[in-house]
Design a protein around this motif. Sequence first.
Motif, PDB file in Angstrom:
ATOM      1  N   LEU A  96       0.823  -1.201   0.000  1.00  0.00           N
ATOM      2  CA  LEU A  96       0.000   0.000   0.000  1.00  0.00           C
ATOM      3  C   LEU A  96       0.865   1.264   0.000  1.00  0.00           C
ATOM      4  CD1 LEU A  96      -2.880  -0.955   2.475  1.00  0.00           C
ATOM      5  CD2 LEU A  96      -2.796  -1.184  -0.006  1.00  0.00           C
ATOM      6  N   SER A  97       1.981   1.216   0.697  1.00  0.00           N
ATOM      7  CA  SER A  97       2.888   2.374   0.699  1.00  0.00           C
ATOM      8  C   SER A  97       3.390   2.663  -0.709  1.00  0.00           C
ATOM      9  CB  SER A  97       4.072   2.118   1.644  1.00  0.00           C
ATOM     10  OG  SER A  97       3.638   1.874   2.957  1.00  0.00           O
ATOM     11  N   ALA A  98       3.784   1.608  -1.415  1.00  0.00           N
ATOM     12  CA  ALA A  98       4.275   1.786  -2.784  1.00  0.00           C
ATOM     13  C   ALA A  98       3.176   2.315  -3.707  1.00  0.00           C
ATOM     14  CB  ALA A  98       4.830   0.466  -3.310  1.00  0.00           C
ATOM     15  N   LEU A  99       1.941   1.843  -3.513  1.00  0.00           N
ATOM     16  CA  LEU A  99       0.837   2.305  -4.352  1.00  0.00           C
ATOM     17  C   LEU A  99       0.502   3.768  -4.073  1.00  0.00           C
ATOM     18  CD1 LEU A  99      -1.550  -0.792  -4.251  1.00  0.00           C
ATOM     19  CD2 LEU A  99      -0.123  -0.027  -6.161  1.00  0.00           C
ATOM     20  N   VAL A 100       0.521   4.160  -2.800  1.00  0.00           N
ATOM     21  CA  VAL A 100       0.268   5.564  -2.461  1.00  0.00           C
ATOM     22  C   VAL A 100       1.292   6.455  -3.148  1.00  0.00           C
ATOM     23  CG1 VAL A 100       0.354   7.254  -0.587  1.00  0.00           C
ATOM     24  CG2 VAL A 100      -0.929   5.138  -0.285  1.00  0.00           C
ATOM     25  N   VAL A 101       2.563   6.068  -3.108  1.00  0.00           N
ATOM     26  CA  VAL A 101       3.612   6.857  -3.746  1.00  0.00           C
ATOM     27  C   VAL A 101       3.414   6.888  -5.260  1.00  0.00           C
ATOM     28  CG1 VAL A 101       6.078   6.920  -4.279  1.00  0.00           C
ATOM     29  CG2 VAL A 101       5.312   6.530  -1.929  1.00  0.00           C
ATOM     30  N   PHE A 102       3.125   5.732  -5.846  1.00  0.00           N
ATOM     31  CA  PHE A 102       3.012   5.645  -7.305  1.00  0.00           C
ATOM     32  C   PHE A 102       1.895   6.538  -7.832  1.00  0.00           C
ATOM     33  CE2 PHE A 102       1.281   3.632 -11.149  1.00  0.00           C
ATOM     34  CZ  PHE A 102       2.409   3.664 -11.962  1.00  0.00           C
ATOM     35  N   TRP A 103       0.750   6.531  -7.145  1.00  0.00           N
ATOM     36  CA  TRP A 103      -0.402   7.291  -7.631  1.00  0.00           C
ATOM     37  C   TRP A 103      -0.357   8.776  -7.272  1.00  0.00           C
ATOM     38  CZ3 TRP A 103      -3.780   2.628  -5.957  1.00  0.00           C
ATOM     39  CH2 TRP A 103      -3.902   1.749  -7.027  1.00  0.00           C
ATOM     40  N   ASN A 104       0.563   9.177  -6.402  1.00  0.00           N
ATOM     41  CA  ASN A 104       0.622  10.582  -5.989  1.00  0.00           C
ATOM     42  C   ASN A 104       2.011  11.189  -6.153  1.00  0.00           C
ATOM     43  OD1 ASN A 104      -2.187  11.016  -4.529  1.00  0.00           O
ATOM     44  ND2 ASN A 104      -1.408   9.053  -3.792  1.00  0.00           N
ATOM     45  N   ARG A 105       2.878  10.525  -6.879  1.00  0.00           N
ATOM     46  CA  ARG A 105       4.285  10.916  -6.920  1.00  0.00           C
ATOM     47  C   ARG A 105       4.506  12.276  -7.576  1.00  0.00           C
ATOM     48  NH1 ARG A 105       2.986   7.405 -10.776  1.00  0.00           N
ATOM     49  NH2 ARG A 105       3.773   7.625 -12.903  1.00  0.00           N
ATOM     50  N   ASP A 106       3.596  12.697  -8.447  1.00  0.00           N
ATOM     51  CA  ASP A 106       3.796  13.960  -9.164  1.00  0.00           C
ATOM     52  C   ASP A 106       3.095  15.135  -8.491  1.00  0.00           C
ATOM     53  OD1 ASP A 106       5.307  12.693 -11.143  1.00  0.00           O
ATOM     54  OD2 ASP A 106       3.506  12.129 -12.258  1.00  0.00           O
ATOM     55  N   ARG A 107       2.427  14.903  -7.381  1.00  0.00           N
ATOM     56  CA  ARG A 107       1.720  15.991  -6.704  1.00  0.00           C
ATOM     57  C   ARG A 107       2.725  16.902  -6.004  1.00  0.00           C
ATOM     58  NH1 ARG A 107      -0.682  17.929  -2.130  1.00  0.00           N
ATOM     59  NH2 ARG A 107      -2.828  18.683  -2.348  1.00  0.00           N
ATOM     60  N   GLU A 108       2.559  18.188  -6.188  1.00  0.00           N
ATOM     61  CA  GLU A 108       3.470  19.143  -5.573  1.00  0.00           C
ATOM     62  C   GLU A 108       3.085  19.375  -4.114  1.00  0.00           C
ATOM     63  OE1 GLU A 108       3.428  22.667  -7.888  1.00  0.00           O
ATOM     64  OE2 GLU A 108       4.392  21.738  -9.644  1.00  0.00           O
ATOM     65  N   GLY A 109       4.005  19.968  -3.371  1.00  0.00           N
ATOM     66  CA  GLY A 109       3.759  20.266  -1.973  1.00  0.00           C
ATOM     67  C   GLY A 109       4.344  19.218  -1.051  1.00  0.00           C
ATOM     68  N   ALA A 110       4.132  19.421   0.238  1.00  0.00           N
ATOM     69  CA  ALA A 110       4.742  18.560   1.251  1.00  0.00           C
ATOM     70  C   ALA A 110       3.820  17.455   1.740  1.00  0.00           C
ATOM     71  CB  ALA A 110       5.185  19.409   2.446  1.00  0.00           C
TER      72      ALA A 110
END
Length: 659
Positions: A106-120
Amino acid sequence: MTRLIGHSALLVALFVAALGVVLAPIGVKRARQDLVRAMYSATYAMFALVTAATFAMIYALVTHDFSVGYVAQVGSRATPLFYTIISLWGALEGSILFWAWVLTLLSALVVFWNRDREGALIPYTTMTMLSVSVFFLILLAGPADPFTLISPTPPDGPGPNPLLQNHILMGVHPPLLYLGYVGLTVPFAFAVGAMAAGEVATDDWIRLSRRWTLGAWAFLTAAIIAGMWWSYEVLGWGGYWAWDPVENASFMPWLTATAFLHSVMVQERRGMLKLWNLNLIVATFALTILGTFLTRSGVLSSVHAFGEGPIGMYFLVAIALTLLVSFALVAGNSEALASEGKLDSVASRETVFLLNNLMLTAFTFTVLVGTLFPIIAEAARGVKVSVGEPFFNKMSLPLIASLLFLMGVGPALPWRRASKEVVRRQLLPPLIGAVIAAVAAIAVGAHQVYAVLTFAFAAFALVANVREYVTGVKARMTLRNESAVTALGRLVGANRRRYGGYIAHLGIIAMGVAIAASSTFRREYEATLRKGESMAAGGYSVKLLEVYGREEPQRSRIAASVAILKDGAEIGRLDPAMNFYPTSQQPIPTPAVRSRAWGDIYINLMAFQQDGSNATLKVIVEPLVPWIWFGGGIICLGAIVSMFPPRRRSAAWMGARVA
């Protein structure tokens, strides 16, 4: 070699996860996107390493490598392949390994689907998930290491716990439970990430985590239903819920997650309950950790719990740190959590949601007190205290009835305020349905107060929720000239979140009615029969045909062949059995169940003569039990419908709805 690969992969995964935790704040504070991307890469690497360790363990189980500590604990050459594989989650160390695998996935999926979102927000969310992963990897590297070396290597092992290899549902219930438990880490991580990033004033973290929350809630719902079904099909008592401490451990985060799913709608619609929602999701995550502690620490006596484990103190520390850090972040964001809206009227949907949240919170607190009180009493006074079904029923039945009632009031009332005329017009039809249901329930023999209230309020909620569909379908048929089926499909598609919620309500109503009916009208019969003899059981006859035995690789099986007759005609046969495992001193029952839409005939083999001349059978007739399982499926369907985005609605349709 298998042991070395698995253990090394876990150690490297721990190092990589810890490195990712360190990189996150540095990358954000210094605006170093290369460090943030390195943290994302660490998340992928962690998942790959834990996957390698998990498959190494499965390979060790399948090849019967008894030099691996966990395989020596749960493996056996006589165990069928299916149960050998699912024994991965059959004991402490393997279950923690599977938990870690789901978490890293799930951690990898969260990163994959949101990796291009700007901000912190996403970096801090990822850091939170990596921090949780570090905790579980520490367990796997230390007190819950599944890859310990066993020397000399034993020739065989004891096999899984007999209860865990007696029904196929043990291949379903634990994975669903872990997907639900671990899935709730995601909205918690988004909440912590939003607080750490200073973005809690917006609803972005709720919007980004909504589908994750719904998915985790659906998995947890399915897990609870599967656990009830497993208990019903395996334990031989004819019930499905006993307020067992480990059942309660899965039920409590479900209650708080349900409250969260309702109250976030108030935040999104009216800008209210921001602080409450953060506290709810923190409590939900803490309750999943508490449930894991109760299951695996050995502090509870339960048919579901693992034996005494060395990790209890680790979980207590994790719970304490979770609450300390979370509430510190909440305090630091207190100014941004002020409500933007206010409660305009008592007669409004906001009020119903608030009452719903209060009821669910009170329900959670009741279950928590009843579950933990025996542990606290024994620790403080050294005296074993039992809190059983009477306490939970007495405290929870009023809350359940109230929640059913609110489930009907909520859809009937608009946001902000409703006039007296609107309240009367909206609530009168459901009230008529409730009165009819109450009279009908009393007429057929339901005399317990809460049973009658359950039937009445279920009818109230059913009328209110179904009317929402009827009103919408009629509007579309008039405006668009659509057929009823087309209008229904497009109505749901245009507002999946709203109507998906109503679908879930229908599932809960079905479950409530089924539980009330099966409890109120349940009938038990028991008799010792010789071959060819029959016993009467609730309008049926049960005839013993024969008693037979069979040897299987991992067990011995004694079964009774039983015919079920209605008005003298045979309508089916069942084979209740007892299974004898070498590692168990007591036989494990396998009841036989004949399910139809109107109810079950449940037969358990209680005793038998060794020569097969007679057997003692217990027959239970339980109305509407299948609707518990169907209702659970409907709830999950509602969650799935709510997860998907709505179809675009035309300007004409939107104008008609506003008018």
